[in-house]
Write a protein that holds these residues in place. Structure first.
Motif, PDB file in Angstrom:
ATOM      1  N   GLU A  62       0.620  -1.079   0.085  1.00 41.67           N
ATOM      2  CA  GLU A  62       0.091  -0.173  -0.290  1.00 41.67           C
ATOM      3  C   GLU A  62       1.220   0.665   0.109  1.00 41.67           C
ATOM      4  N   ARG A  63       2.088   1.096   0.765  1.00 47.33           N
ATOM      5  CA  ARG A  63       2.246   1.965   0.492  1.00 47.33           C
ATOM      6  C   ARG A  63       4.169   2.114   0.049  1.00 47.33           C
ATOM      7  N   ILE A  64       4.308   1.502  -1.261  1.00 48.77           N
ATOM      8  CA  ILE A  64       5.334   1.009  -1.614  1.00 48.77           C
ATOM      9  C   ILE A  64       4.944   0.606  -3.586  1.00 48.77           C
ATOM     10  N   PRO A  65       5.470   2.090  -3.699  1.00 48.09           N
ATOM     11  CA  PRO A  65       5.357   2.812  -5.110  1.00 48.09           C
ATOM     12  C   PRO A  65       5.137   1.463  -6.127  1.00 48.09           C
ATOM     13  N   LEU A  66       4.207   1.139  -7.651  1.00 48.69           N
ATOM     14  CA  LEU A  66       4.301   0.458  -8.298  1.00 48.69           C
ATOM     15  C   LEU A  66       4.391  -0.977  -7.985  1.00 48.69           C
ATOM     16  N   THR A  67       4.195  -0.872  -6.243  1.00 47.80           N
ATOM     17  CA  THR A  67       4.226  -2.369  -6.146  1.00 47.80           C
ATOM     18  C   THR A  67       2.852  -2.973  -5.596  1.00 47.80           C
ATOM     19  N   ARG A  68       2.452  -4.046  -5.961  1.00 51.64           N
ATOM     20  CA  ARG A  68       1.108  -4.998  -5.572  1.00 51.64           C
ATOM     21  C   ARG A  68       1.794  -6.398  -4.997  1.00 51.64           C
ATOM     22  N   ILE A  69       1.054  -7.400  -3.835  1.00 51.09           N
ATOM     23  CA  ILE A  69       1.210  -8.546  -3.816  1.00 51.09           C
ATOM     24  C   ILE A  69      -0.141  -9.305  -4.351  1.00 51.09           C
ATOM     25  N   THR A  70       0.963  -9.952  -4.779  1.00 55.30           N
ATOM     26  CA  THR A  70       0.375 -11.146  -5.688  1.00 55.30           C
ATOM     27  C   THR A  70       0.619 -12.930  -5.025  1.00 55.30           C
ATOM     28  N   LYS A  71      -0.373 -13.741  -5.548  1.00 56.68           N
ATOM     29  CA  LYS A  71      -0.257 -14.462  -5.136  1.00 56.68           C
ATOM     30  C   LYS A  71       0.648 -15.200  -3.953  1.00 56.68           C
ATOM     31  N   VAL A  72      -0.006 -14.564  -2.748  1.00 53.26           N
ATOM     32  CA  VAL A  72      -0.758 -15.391  -1.470  1.00 53.26           C
ATOM     33  C   VAL A  72      -0.656 -16.487  -1.287  1.00 53.26           C
ATOM     34  N   ALA A  73      -0.165 -16.903  -0.328  1.00 56.18           N
ATOM     35  CA  ALA A  73      -0.522 -18.317  -0.103  1.00 56.18           C
ATOM     36  C   ALA A  73      -1.607 -18.498   0.712  1.00 56.18           C
ATOM     37  N   PRO A  74      -2.080 -19.219   0.948  1.00 54.11           N
ATOM     38  CA  PRO A  74      -3.516 -19.440   2.285  1.00 54.11           C
ATOM     39  C   PRO A  74      -2.787 -18.900   3.442  1.00 54.11           C
ATOM     40  N   THR A  75      -3.977 -18.275   4.146  1.00 54.10           N
ATOM     41  CA  THR A  75      -3.257 -18.360   5.397  1.00 54.10           C
ATOM     42  C   THR A  75      -3.504 -19.084   6.592  1.00 54.10           C
ATOM     43  N   PRO A  76      -2.785 -19.250   7.602  1.00 56.29           N
ATOM     44  CA  PRO A  76      -2.162 -19.274   8.178  1.00 56.29           C
ATOM     45  C   PRO A  76      -0.892 -18.763   7.924  1.00 56.29           C
ATOM     46  N   THR A  77      -0.085 -17.914   7.892  1.00 56.25           N
ATOM     47  CA  THR A  77       1.762 -17.638   7.434  1.00 56.25           C
ATOM     48  C   THR A  77       2.383 -18.467   8.203  1.00 56.25           C
ATOM     49  N   ARG A  78       3.101 -18.990   7.679  1.00 52.44           N
ATOM     50  CA  ARG A  78       4.023 -20.158   8.411  1.00 52.44           C
ATOM     51  C   ARG A  78       5.078 -20.406   7.572  1.00 52.44           C
ATOM     52  N   VAL A  79       6.377 -21.228   8.460  1.00 50.34           N
ATOM     53  CA  VAL A  79       7.603 -21.677   7.547  1.00 50.34           C
ATOM     54  C   VAL A  79       6.857 -21.931   5.937  1.00 50.34           C
ATOM     55  N   GLY A  80       7.858 -21.510   5.253  1.00 47.99           N
ATOM     56  CA  GLY A  80       7.667 -22.601   3.461  1.00 47.99           C
ATOM     57  C   GLY A  80       6.163 -21.252   2.552  1.00 47.99           C
ATOM     58  N   THR A  81       5.439 -20.208   3.495  1.00 47.93           N
ATOM     59  CA  THR A  81       4.559 -19.517   2.660  1.00 47.93           C
ATOM     60  C   THR A  81       5.035 -18.980   1.934  1.00 47.93           C
ATOM     61  N   VAL A  82       4.998 -18.529   0.439  1.00 50.60           N
ATOM     62  CA  VAL A  82       5.940 -17.780  -0.001  1.00 50.60           C
ATOM     63  C   VAL A  82       4.521 -17.053  -0.674  1.00 50.60           C
ATOM     64  N   PHE A  83       4.670 -15.257  -1.120  1.00 53.25           N
ATOM     65  CA  PHE A  83       3.929 -14.337  -1.677  1.00 53.25           C
ATOM     66  C   PHE A  83       5.471 -13.846  -2.786  1.00 53.25           C
ATOM     67  N   VAL A  84       4.840 -13.179  -3.407  1.00 56.93           N
ATOM     68  CA  VAL A  84       4.966 -12.276  -4.688  1.00 56.93           C
ATOM     69  C   VAL A  84       4.957 -11.189  -4.303  1.00 56.93           C
ATOM     70  N   ALA A  85       5.722 -10.272  -4.741  1.00 58.93           N
ATOM     71  CA  ALA A  85       5.707  -9.421  -4.830  1.00 58.93           C
ATOM     72  C   ALA A  85       5.628  -8.816  -6.065  1.00 58.93           C
ATOM     73  N   ARG A  86       5.223  -7.548  -7.032  1.00 58.13           N
ATOM     74  CA  ARG A  86       5.162  -7.915  -8.033  1.00 58.13           C
ATOM     75  C   ARG A  86       5.359  -5.944  -8.467  1.00 58.13           C
ATOM     76  N   SER A  87       5.890  -6.013  -9.147  1.00 55.43           N
ATOM     77  CA  SER A  87       6.158  -4.533  -8.952  1.00 55.43           C
ATOM     78  C   SER A  87       6.881  -3.418 -10.238  1.00 55.43           C
TER      79      SER A  87
END
Length: 146
Positions: free
Chosen positions: A29-54
């Motif tokens: 929300e405050r990082i210019p030209l970036t969005r979070i995509t492909k967030v793994a289902p919650t809850p977060t744990r070791v091995g959770t992967v997500f992608v920031a697309r800039s």
């Protein structure tokens, strides 16, 4: 390669500060030209992967991140999350730590090693200053917004 650290003291209980700084979808929300995509289902744990697309449209890159340490705060102990950045352009790691602070507040620290492929070391100072500004604003926003 740039290494930096940000610290804030928030008027929040430690569990709430943890919840706010580990809501991955809110980081962009405050990082210019970036969005979070492909967030793994919650809850977060070791091995959770997500992608920031800039970038803009097809002109951009993916910053792949994997949670390698996930220790939520418990029984007065600090909470620690470590992310490994494994993108083709952005590499390194980030750590988010929450611990009890003065007067019932919470101390939050964001530590990061940031490497940008193809960016010569000559630009480390500019990259460091830019990272401190951008990630500092993002951290302030995360801690202010419920």
């Amino acid at each position: 390669m740039v290494v930096f650290s940000l610290e804030r003291t928030a008027p929040l209980p430690i569990d709430e500060a943890w919840r706010r700084v580990t809501r991955w979808s809110r980081h962009a929300e405050r990082i210019p030209l970036t969005r979070i995509t492909k967030v793994a289902p919650t809850p977060t744990r070791v091995g959770t992967v997500f992608v920031a697309r800039s970038g803009i449209g097809p002109l951009g890159f993916d910053d792949l991140m994997e949670v390698t340490v996930w220790r939520p705060p418990a029984d007065g102990e600090p909470g620690l999350c470590r992310l490994e950045k494994r993108g083709r352009v952005v590499r390194g790691w980030a750590e988010l730590e929450v611990r009890p602070g003065p007067g019932g507040r919470t101390r939050v620290e964001w530590r990061e090693e940031l490497r940008v492929r193809f960016l010569p070391d000559l630009f480390d100072g500019v990259l460091r200053q830019g990272a401190l500004t951008v990630f500092g604003r993002a951290l302030n926003h995360l801690l202010r917004q419920p």
